[in-house]
Design a protein around this motif. Structure first.
Motif, mmCIF file in Angstrom:
data_model
loop_
_atom_site.group_PDB
_atom_site.id
_atom_site.type_symbol
_atom_site.label_atom_id
_atom_site.label_comp_id
_atom_site.label_asym_id
_atom_site.label_seq_id
_atom_site.Cartn_x
_atom_site.Cartn_y
_atom_site.Cartn_z
ATOM 1 N N PRO A 5 0.815 -1.220 0.000
ATOM 2 C CA PRO A 5 0.000 0.000 0.000
ATOM 3 C C PRO A 5 0.844 1.263 0.000
ATOM 4 N N THR A 6 1.977 1.249 0.763
ATOM 5 C CA THR A 6 2.848 2.422 0.791
ATOM 6 C C THR A 6 3.492 2.649 -0.566
ATOM 7 N N ARG A 7 3.915 1.566 -1.229
ATOM 8 C CA ARG A 7 4.503 1.684 -2.557
ATOM 9 C C ARG A 7 3.521 2.280 -3.544
ATOM 10 N N ARG A 8 2.260 1.853 -3.442
ATOM 11 C CA ARG A 8 1.243 2.368 -4.361
ATOM 12 C C ARG A 8 0.998 3.846 -4.139
ATOM 13 N N ALA A 9 0.934 4.254 -2.876
ATOM 14 C CA ALA A 9 0.739 5.670 -2.584
ATOM 15 C C ALA A 9 1.915 6.486 -3.097
ATOM 16 N N ALA A 10 3.149 5.960 -2.927
ATOM 17 C CA ALA A 10 4.329 6.653 -3.425
ATOM 18 C C ALA A 10 4.299 6.774 -4.941
ATOM 19 N N LEU A 11 3.782 5.744 -5.622
ATOM 20 C CA LEU A 11 3.656 5.791 -7.076
ATOM 21 C C LEU A 11 2.750 6.934 -7.494
ATOM 22 N N ALA A 12 1.624 7.075 -6.808
ATOM 23 C CA ALA A 12 0.703 8.160 -7.146
ATOM 24 C C ALA A 12 1.370 9.513 -6.986
ATOM 25 N N LEU A 13 2.128 9.684 -5.896
ATOM 26 C CA LEU A 13 2.808 10.943 -5.667
ATOM 27 C C LEU A 13 3.892 11.178 -6.712
ATOM 28 N N ALA A 14 4.625 10.108 -7.054
ATOM 29 C CA ALA A 14 5.713 10.235 -8.021
ATOM 30 C C ALA A 14 5.212 10.674 -9.385
ATOM 31 N N LEU A 15 4.019 10.246 -9.740
ATOM 32 C CA LEU A 15 3.457 10.609 -11.037
ATOM 33 C C LEU A 15 2.704 11.937 -11.000
ATOM 34 N N GLY A 16 2.722 12.590 -9.849
ATOM 35 C CA GLY A 16 2.141 13.921 -9.752
ATOM 36 C C GLY A 16 0.648 13.962 -9.917
ATOM 37 N N LEU A 17 -0.076 13.083 -9.220
ATOM 38 C CA LEU A 17 -1.491 12.928 -9.503
ATOM 39 C C LEU A 17 -2.408 13.479 -8.430
ATOM 40 N N LEU A 18 -1.894 14.186 -7.463
ATOM 41 C CA LEU A 18 -2.772 14.725 -6.438
ATOM 42 C C LEU A 18 -3.531 15.933 -6.978
ATOM 43 N N ALA A 19 -4.848 15.927 -6.780
ATOM 44 C CA ALA A 19 -5.704 17.063 -7.115
ATOM 45 C C ALA A 19 -5.573 17.493 -8.566
ATOM 46 N N LEU A 20 -5.462 16.534 -9.450
ATOM 47 C CA LEU A 20 -5.357 16.862 -10.868
ATOM 48 C C LEU A 20 -6.718 17.230 -11.443
ATOM 49 N N PRO A 21 -6.781 18.229 -12.337
ATOM 50 C CA PRO A 21 -8.045 18.566 -12.970
ATOM 51 C C PRO A 21 -8.473 17.485 -13.939
ATOM 52 N N ALA A 22 -9.775 17.378 -14.172
ATOM 53 C CA ALA A 22 -10.305 16.325 -15.047
ATOM 54 C C ALA A 22 -10.728 16.880 -16.393
ATOM 55 N N GLN A 23 -10.010 17.897 -16.890
ATOM 56 C CA GLN A 23 -10.431 18.521 -18.137
ATOM 57 C C GLN A 23 -9.785 17.922 -19.373
ATOM 58 N N ALA A 24 -8.782 17.052 -19.205
ATOM 59 C CA ALA A 24 -8.036 16.571 -20.371
ATOM 60 C C ALA A 24 -8.937 15.887 -21.374
ATOM 61 N N GLN A 25 -9.825 15.007 -20.915
ATOM 62 C CA GLN A 25 -10.710 14.307 -21.838
ATOM 63 C C GLN A 25 -11.771 15.239 -22.406
ATOM 64 N N ASP A 26 -12.351 16.077 -21.553
ATOM 65 C CA ASP A 26 -13.406 16.967 -22.022
ATOM 66 C C ASP A 26 -12.889 17.923 -23.089
ATOM 67 N N ALA A 27 -11.660 18.395 -22.916
ATOM 68 C CA ALA A 27 -11.089 19.328 -23.881
ATOM 69 C C ALA A 27 -10.947 18.677 -25.243
ATOM 70 N N ALA A 28 -10.744 17.382 -25.252
ATOM 71 C CA ALA A 28 -10.595 16.666 -26.522
ATOM 72 C C ALA A 28 -11.935 16.188 -27.061
ATOM 73 N N GLY A 29 -13.022 16.556 -26.402
ATOM 74 C CA GLY A 29 -14.342 16.142 -26.852
ATOM 75 C C GLY A 29 -14.695 14.723 -26.504
ATOM 76 N N LYS A 30 -13.982 14.129 -25.562
ATOM 77 C CA LYS A 30 -14.234 12.759 -25.155
ATOM 78 C C LYS A 30 -14.706 12.732 -23.710
ATOM 79 N N LYS A 31 -15.761 12.008 -23.479
ATOM 80 C CA LYS A 31 -16.257 11.875 -22.123
ATOM 81 C C LYS A 31 -15.359 10.929 -21.341
ATOM 82 N N PRO A 32 -14.972 11.292 -20.110
ATOM 83 C CA PRO A 32 -14.193 10.360 -19.300
ATOM 84 C C PRO A 32 -14.931 9.041 -19.099
ATOM 85 N N LEU A 33 -14.196 7.988 -18.964
ATOM 86 C CA LEU A 33 -14.752 6.652 -18.822
ATOM 87 C C LEU A 33 -14.686 6.184 -17.377
ATOM 88 N N ARG A 34 -15.483 5.163 -17.081
ATOM 89 C CA ARG A 34 -15.360 4.424 -15.828
ATOM 90 C C ARG A 34 -14.610 3.134 -16.145
#
Length: 240
Positions: A5-34
């Motif tokens: 679990p600690t490794r996974r949390a560190a991975l998320a931090l390493a990739l810079g994913l905290l509080a990221l906006p969700a506009q990347a897909q919308d800007a491209a005209g694609k609805k985000p997926l589940r």
């Protein structure tokens, strides 16, 4: 040594994913997926993290979802944890990233709810770990064997041709992006696979049908390459 679990949390931090906006897909005209992920280990955790970064909603799953708390808390509101059954119900597409020896049990437990679903299959068979299943893959091919155990799913072979550390290090790199080979029998599933490979930060290279997945299976000449799309096509003998 870090816990998983600690490794996974560190991975998320390493990739810079905290509080990221969700506009990347919308800007491209694609609805985000589940997206549901069965197996939130090294490959599942890495690729799922990249999909969250791209703006998708991702459910990471485990038989013990409480063990995924560190991972999903590090990724923010678009990530959640659940059981495999919950991830299957949640996802418009499913990533299977479990040890290959688990495929018979996967079929027994979840074969019915996976019918008709788009499933990205990242599994590899190894002799030391998978025993009889490795022999089956050697005899029949990885695509045919996965199709047997994920029967009636709309299967796409993807994210199996490199170590998770290679994906982690090369996602969304400056052009030329790293190419990821994929194969499927279902055209709509193939298109979904292409989108999800691209959204994770790579260039998809469609190799052919599930039978052609042997061309980039573990141990094949097409396995383990960090190449651009044109170079991978040339390596695999595909048309430019």
């Amino acid at each position: 040594m870090r816990s998983e679990p600690t490794r996974r949390a560190a991975l998320a931090l390493a990739l810079g994913l905290l509080a990221l906006p969700a506009q990347a897909q919308d800007a491209a005209g694609k609805k985000p997926l589940r997206i549901g992920i069965i197996g939130a280990g090294k490959i599942g955790g890495t690729i799922g993290t990249l999909w969250v970064k791209a703006g998708h909603e991702v459910m990471f799953s485990s038989r013990h979802p409480e063990e995924l708390k560190g991972l999903v808390e590090g990724l923010g509101e678009r990530a959640r944890a659940g059981t495999p059954a919950e991830a299957i119900r949640f996802g418009e597409a499913i990533l299977v990233a479990v040890p290959y020896k688990a495929y018979p049990q996967l079929k027994a437990d979840y074969g019915e709810p996976l019918k008709g679903r788009i499933v990205l299959d990242a599994g590899n068979a190894t002799q030391a770990r998978d025993g009889d299943l490795y022999a089956e893959v050697s005899a029949n091919g990885i695509g045919a064997t996965s199709a047997k155990y994920l029967a009636d799913a709309r299967l796409v072979r993807a994210f199996n041709a490199a170590n998770y550390r290679v994906f982690e290090a090369n996602a969304n790199r400056p052009a030329p992006r790293m190419a990821v080979p994929i194969a499927a029998d279902d055209e709509a599933a193939l298109e979904m696979g292409k989108r999800l490979v691209s959204d994770a930060g790579f260039d998809p290279v469609a190799v052919g049908t599930l039978k052609d997945a042997d061309r980039f299976a573990m141990g094949s000449p097409g396995f383990g390459h960090n190449l651009s799309a044109p170079d991978l096509r040339a390596k695999l003998g595909l048309a430019p």
